[in-house]
Motif scaffolding. Structure first.
Motif, PDB file in Angstrom:
ATOM      1  N   SER A 105     -36.094  66.787  60.227  1.00  0.00           N
ATOM      2  CA  SER A 105     -35.892  65.568  61.023  1.00  0.00           C
ATOM      3  C   SER A 105     -34.417  65.186  61.115  1.00  0.00           C
ATOM      4  O   SER A 105     -34.056  64.283  61.875  1.00  0.00           O
ATOM      5  CB  SER A 105     -36.681  64.407  60.408  1.00  0.00           C
ATOM      6  OG  SER A 105     -36.349  64.236  59.039  1.00  0.00           O
ATOM      7  N   VAL A 106     -33.564  65.855  60.342  1.00  0.00           N
ATOM      8  CA  VAL A 106     -32.119  65.604  60.395  1.00  0.00           C
ATOM      9  C   VAL A 106     -31.406  66.938  60.605  1.00  0.00           C
ATOM     10  O   VAL A 106     -31.996  68.007  60.443  1.00  0.00           O
ATOM     11  CB  VAL A 106     -31.610  64.924  59.103  1.00  0.00           C
ATOM     12  CG1 VAL A 106     -32.323  63.600  58.867  1.00  0.00           C
ATOM     13  CG2 VAL A 106     -31.785  65.836  57.890  1.00  0.00           C
ATOM     14  N   ASN A 107     -30.115  66.881  60.961  1.00  0.00           N
ATOM     15  CA  ASN A 107     -29.384  68.120  61.170  1.00  0.00           C
ATOM     16  C   ASN A 107     -29.032  68.787  59.840  1.00  0.00           C
ATOM     17  O   ASN A 107     -29.204  68.203  58.764  1.00  0.00           O
ATOM     18  CB  ASN A 107     -28.124  67.885  62.025  1.00  0.00           C
ATOM     19  CG  ASN A 107     -27.139  66.912  61.379  1.00  0.00           C
ATOM     20  OD1 ASN A 107     -26.925  66.920  60.168  1.00  0.00           O
ATOM     21  ND2 ASN A 107     -26.526  66.054  62.198  1.00  0.00           N
ATOM     22  N   THR A 108     -28.537  70.015  59.906  1.00  0.00           N
ATOM     23  CA  THR A 108     -28.279  70.808  58.701  1.00  0.00           C
ATOM     24  C   THR A 108     -27.253  70.147  57.796  1.00  0.00           C
ATOM     25  O   THR A 108     -27.395  70.145  56.567  1.00  0.00           O
ATOM     26  CB  THR A 108     -27.804  72.220  59.089  1.00  0.00           C
ATOM     27  OG1 THR A 108     -28.822  72.857  59.869  1.00  0.00           O
ATOM     28  CG2 THR A 108     -27.534  73.065  57.851  1.00  0.00           C
ATOM     29  N   ARG A 109     -26.205  69.579  58.363  1.00  0.00           N
ATOM     30  CA  ARG A 109     -25.170  68.929  57.555  1.00  0.00           C
ATOM     31  C   ARG A 109     -25.753  67.758  56.761  1.00  0.00           C
ATOM     32  O   ARG A 109     -25.491  67.600  55.573  1.00  0.00           O
ATOM     33  CB  ARG A 109     -24.020  68.456  58.445  1.00  0.00           C
ATOM     34  CG  ARG A 109     -22.857  67.811  57.681  1.00  0.00           C
ATOM     35  CD  ARG A 109     -21.770  67.359  58.647  1.00  0.00           C
ATOM     36  NE  ARG A 109     -21.140  68.491  59.289  1.00  0.00           N
ATOM     37  CZ  ARG A 109     -20.117  69.171  58.768  1.00  0.00           C
ATOM     38  NH1 ARG A 109     -19.626  68.828  57.574  1.00  0.00           N
ATOM     39  NH2 ARG A 109     -19.579  70.179  59.418  1.00  0.00           N
ATOM     40  N   LYS A 110     -26.554  66.934  57.437  1.00  0.00           N
ATOM     41  CA  LYS A 110     -27.178  65.799  56.764  1.00  0.00           C
ATOM     42  C   LYS A 110     -28.156  66.274  55.696  1.00  0.00           C
ATOM     43  O   LYS A 110     -28.216  65.721  54.592  1.00  0.00           O
ATOM     44  CB  LYS A 110     -27.895  64.929  57.797  1.00  0.00           C
ATOM     45  CG  LYS A 110     -28.679  63.751  57.218  1.00  0.00           C
ATOM     46  CD  LYS A 110     -27.791  62.729  56.539  1.00  0.00           C
ATOM     47  CE  LYS A 110     -28.593  61.517  56.110  1.00  0.00           C
ATOM     48  NZ  LYS A 110     -27.775  60.548  55.342  1.00  0.00           N
ATOM     49  N   SER A 111     -28.925  67.312  56.008  1.00  0.00           N
ATOM     50  CA  SER A 111     -29.886  67.847  55.041  1.00  0.00           C
ATOM     51  C   SER A 111     -29.174  68.371  53.795  1.00  0.00           C
ATOM     52  O   SER A 111     -29.617  68.136  52.673  1.00  0.00           O
ATOM     53  CB  SER A 111     -30.706  68.971  55.692  1.00  0.00           C
ATOM     54  OG  SER A 111     -31.679  69.463  54.797  1.00  0.00           O
ATOM     55  N   PHE A 143     -29.020  85.201  54.913  1.00  0.00           N
ATOM     56  CA  PHE A 143     -30.384  85.644  54.651  1.00  0.00           C
ATOM     57  C   PHE A 143     -30.718  85.661  53.156  1.00  0.00           C
ATOM     58  O   PHE A 143     -31.841  86.006  52.786  1.00  0.00           O
ATOM     59  CB  PHE A 143     -30.621  87.030  55.247  1.00  0.00           C
ATOM     60  CG  PHE A 143     -30.678  87.054  56.746  1.00  0.00           C
ATOM     61  CD1 PHE A 143     -30.787  85.878  57.483  1.00  0.00           C
ATOM     62  CD2 PHE A 143     -30.615  88.254  57.448  1.00  0.00           C
ATOM     63  CE1 PHE A 143     -30.829  85.885  58.865  1.00  0.00           C
ATOM     64  CE2 PHE A 143     -30.660  88.282  58.844  1.00  0.00           C
ATOM     65  CZ  PHE A 143     -30.764  87.094  59.542  1.00  0.00           C
ATOM     66  N   GLU A 144     -29.758  85.289  52.331  1.00  0.00           N
ATOM     67  CA  GLU A 144     -30.001  85.235  50.883  1.00  0.00           C
ATOM     68  C   GLU A 144     -30.223  83.809  50.395  1.00  0.00           C
ATOM     69  O   GLU A 144     -30.249  83.553  49.189  1.00  0.00           O
ATOM     70  CB  GLU A 144     -28.840  85.880  50.133  1.00  0.00           C
ATOM     71  CG  GLU A 144     -28.742  87.374  50.388  1.00  0.00           C
ATOM     72  CD  GLU A 144     -27.574  88.017  49.681  1.00  0.00           C
ATOM     73  OE1 GLU A 144     -27.784  88.599  48.595  1.00  0.00           O
ATOM     74  OE2 GLU A 144     -26.442  87.931  50.211  1.00  0.00           O
ATOM     75  N   PHE A 145     -30.393  82.882  51.330  1.00  0.00           N
ATOM     76  CA  PHE A 145     -30.724  81.500  51.006  1.00  0.00           C
ATOM     77  C   PHE A 145     -31.996  81.103  51.732  1.00  0.00           C
ATOM     78  O   PHE A 145     -32.279  81.586  52.829  1.00  0.00           O
ATOM     79  CB  PHE A 145     -29.584  80.560  51.400  1.00  0.00           C
ATOM     80  CG  PHE A 145     -28.367  80.679  50.534  1.00  0.00           C
ATOM     81  CD1 PHE A 145     -28.290  79.997  49.320  1.00  0.00           C
ATOM     82  CD2 PHE A 145     -27.308  81.491  50.910  1.00  0.00           C
ATOM     83  CE1 PHE A 145     -27.176  80.113  48.502  1.00  0.00           C
ATOM     84  CE2 PHE A 145     -26.184  81.610  50.095  1.00  0.00           C
ATOM     85  CZ  PHE A 145     -26.122  80.928  48.887  1.00  0.00           C
ATOM     86  N   CYS A 146     -32.755  80.210  51.107  1.00  0.00           N
ATOM     87  CA  CYS A 146     -34.007  79.765  51.720  1.00  0.00           C
ATOM     88  C   CYS A 146     -33.713  78.933  52.968  1.00  0.00           C
ATOM     89  O   CYS A 146     -32.679  78.269  53.062  1.00  0.00           O
ATOM     90  CB  CYS A 146     -34.837  78.963  50.724  1.00  0.00           C
ATOM     91  SG  CYS A 146     -34.045  77.442  50.133  1.00  0.00           S
ATOM     92  N   PRO A 147     -34.613  78.964  53.940  1.00  0.00           N
ATOM     93  CA  PRO A 147     -34.434  78.152  55.144  1.00  0.00           C
ATOM     94  C   PRO A 147     -34.805  76.692  54.880  1.00  0.00           C
ATOM     95  O   PRO A 147     -35.413  76.360  53.860  1.00  0.00           O
ATOM     96  CB  PRO A 147     -35.425  78.786  56.132  1.00  0.00           C
ATOM     97  CG  PRO A 147     -36.515  79.315  55.262  1.00  0.00           C
ATOM     98  CD  PRO A 147     -35.823  79.794  54.008  1.00  0.00           C
ATOM     99  N   ILE A 148     -34.415  75.827  55.785  1.00  0.00           N
ATOM    100  CA  ILE A 148     -34.828  74.424  55.751  1.00  0.00           C
ATOM    101  C   ILE A 148     -36.200  74.336  56.409  1.00  0.00           C
ATOM    102  O   ILE A 148     -36.355  74.686  57.579  1.00  0.00           O
ATOM    103  CB  ILE A 148     -33.801  73.536  56.478  1.00  0.00           C
ATOM    104  CG1 ILE A 148     -32.467  73.586  55.739  1.00  0.00           C
ATOM    105  CG2 ILE A 148     -34.309  72.105  56.586  1.00  0.00           C
ATOM    106  CD1 ILE A 148     -31.332  72.888  56.467  1.00  0.00           C
ATOM    107  N   SER A 149     -37.199  73.890  55.657  1.00  0.00           N
ATOM    108  CA  SER A 149     -38.584  73.974  56.122  1.00  0.00           C
ATOM    109  C   SER A 149     -39.323  72.649  55.970  1.00  0.00           C
ATOM    110  O   SER A 149     -39.035  71.862  55.070  1.00  0.00           O
ATOM    111  CB  SER A 149     -39.348  75.038  55.324  1.00  0.00           C
ATOM    112  OG  SER A 149     -38.688  76.286  55.333  1.00  0.00           O
ATOM    113  N   ASP A 150     -40.311  72.467  56.832  1.00  0.00           N
ATOM    114  CA  ASP A 150     -41.318  71.422  56.674  1.00  0.00           C
ATOM    115  C   ASP A 150     -42.582  72.073  56.127  1.00  0.00           C
ATOM    116  O   ASP A 150     -42.839  73.256  56.377  1.00  0.00           O
ATOM    117  CB  ASP A 150     -41.661  70.772  58.016  1.00  0.00           C
ATOM    118  CG  ASP A 150     -40.447  70.234  58.758  1.00  0.00           C
ATOM    119  OD1 ASP A 150     -39.505  69.775  58.091  1.00  0.00           O
ATOM    120  OD2 ASP A 150     -40.459  70.284  60.009  1.00  0.00           O
ATOM    121  N   GLY A 151     -43.386  71.303  55.411  1.00  0.00           N
ATOM    122  CA  GLY A 151     -44.654  71.864  54.959  1.00  0.00           C
ATOM    123  C   GLY A 151     -45.387  70.961  53.995  1.00  0.00           C
ATOM    124  O   GLY A 151     -44.807  70.034  53.410  1.00  0.00           O
TER     125      GLY A 151
END
Length: 376
Positions: free
Chosen positions: A108-114, A196-204
């Motif tokens: 719900s927020v951009n990558t920098r904020k996350s 690719f060695e870091f987890c993605p930002i995900s909802d779930g």
């Protein structure tokens, strides 16, 4: 533990409330009359979604009659922490059947904020000096390679393996393989580690039911046993730790959980580890005792951690490919333990597993919860 319910991880249209309701609905429909407590595991609902007290809203929407609810927050270990607390309450007789819902809405927020929200779990002084979780993983990778002579390719191979595993997990965020050259050519995030060695930002969201042995026996459907669970906390200030290569919270929590279960590392048939970054899977596997210290990088290259290897690790795809909706992760690990131990994992099913182990870590070793699972 009764059948967990998980939805797809990834960038989802549903909000935090809707995801939580969806994952919990079928369990409430089937076992609602037995549930006497709802635990809502959620780390950053206020920061990401601007809503707190969501546990009460969810509970009142799920049940016609009032069922008490609480929120469990222990940053990225919130999910497994909820399982540990629920097990303790059931064992003490304070509750008979507890519904746990682990959810996070991160897109719900951009990558920098996350990134700023997640970084808030670090020590304020170290955060002000510029430390982040990715940078700490980069430090760890450099130190590990320097001390043990590990090749750069061995660490990247963790990502290759876990993305390959996730192809067979219909709920994974990334169901696509990546080659070693793909990983090493992806964008540098914290040298030497790549995107690719870091987890993605995900909802779930994932939901499950914890019940005592007597109550579980009266329920329909398959279940598995939580044979041991333990938590450990460590120094929040990374710079104050004696050895960053030793994740002592994992050493202590895994040892205690295995002792409760009456097992040793050699008895474990598979493990779900907290691979927020590729290097963490290697260091955590050694902290548990699955492999001698300084050797797990070789085991990755030899295929020992593959599904058909001597010690399968992150058959679900792990955080790297399944995704890491913070508070849902510990429950997603429990879901993988459930499907493996009940023989319902489909194309990723292992051969006759009896014991599984999960590690859900908060921060960068600030805390960890380890759970040992046993087939009924």
């Amino acid at each position: 533990m009764q059948q967990p319910v998980t939805g797809k991880f990834g960038r989802l249209e549903k909000d935090l409330f809707e995801m939580s309701m969806e994952s919990a609905h079928s369990l409430v429909k089937k076992y609602g009359d037995t549930i006497d407590l709802v635990m809502f595991a959620n780390a950053f609902g206020g920061e990401y979604s601007g809503e707190t007290g969501l546990n009460n809203r969810i509970s009142s929407a799920l049940f016609d009659d009032p069922v008490p609810s609480i929120r469990i927050e222990n940053t990225s270990s919130s999910g497994a922490t909820a399982i540990h607390v629920a097990r303790s309450l059931v064992d003490s007789g304070s509750a008979h059947s507890i519904l746990i819902i682990g959810s996070e809405k991160m897109t719900s927020v951009n990558t920098r904020k996350s990134s700023a929200i997640i970084a808030s779990l670090l020590d304020p002084l170290e955060r002000s000096a510029g430390l982040t979780l990715p940078s700490l993983a980069g430090f760890l990778a450099n130190m590990y390679m320097r001390k043990y002579g590990a090749s750069r390719e061995s660490i990247a191979q963790v990502s290759v393996k876990n993305h390959r595993n996730a192809i067979h997990n219909e709920n994974a965020h990334h169901m696509k393989s990546v080659s070693l050259s793909n990983v090493l050519a992806s964008k540098t995030i914290a040298s030497p580690l790549r995107l690719f060695e870091f987890c993605p930002i995900s909802d779930g969201s994932v939901s499950l039911l914890i019940s005592g042995d007597e109550d579980a026996a009266s329920m329909s459907g398959k279940g598995i046993r939580i044979a041991g669970s333990a938590m450990s906390s460590g120094l929040t200030q990374i710079s104050m730790r004696e050895d960053i290569l030793r994740l002592e919270v994992i050493e202590r929590s895994s040892s205690a959980a295995m002792e409760q279960a009456g097992i040793a590392p050699k008895d474990i048939d598979f493990a779900e580890l907290h691979d927020m970054a590729s290097i963490l899977e290697i260091v955590e596997a050694e902290a548990i005792g699955l492999f001698p210290r300084g050797s797990a990088w070789k085991e990755v290259l030899d295929g020992s951690m593959d599904p058909d290897g001597i010690m399968p690790v992150n058959v679900s795809g792990g955080l790297l490919a399944r995704g890491h909706p913070i508070a849902a992760t510990g429950l997603a690990q429990a879901h993988e333990a459930y499907v493996q131990l009940t023989g319902s994992a489909g194309p990723r099913q292992l051969k006759d597993p009896h014991y599984g182990l999960s590690v859900n870590m908060a921060g960068f070793g600030n805390s960890a919860t380890c759970i040992a699972y046993e087939a009924n």
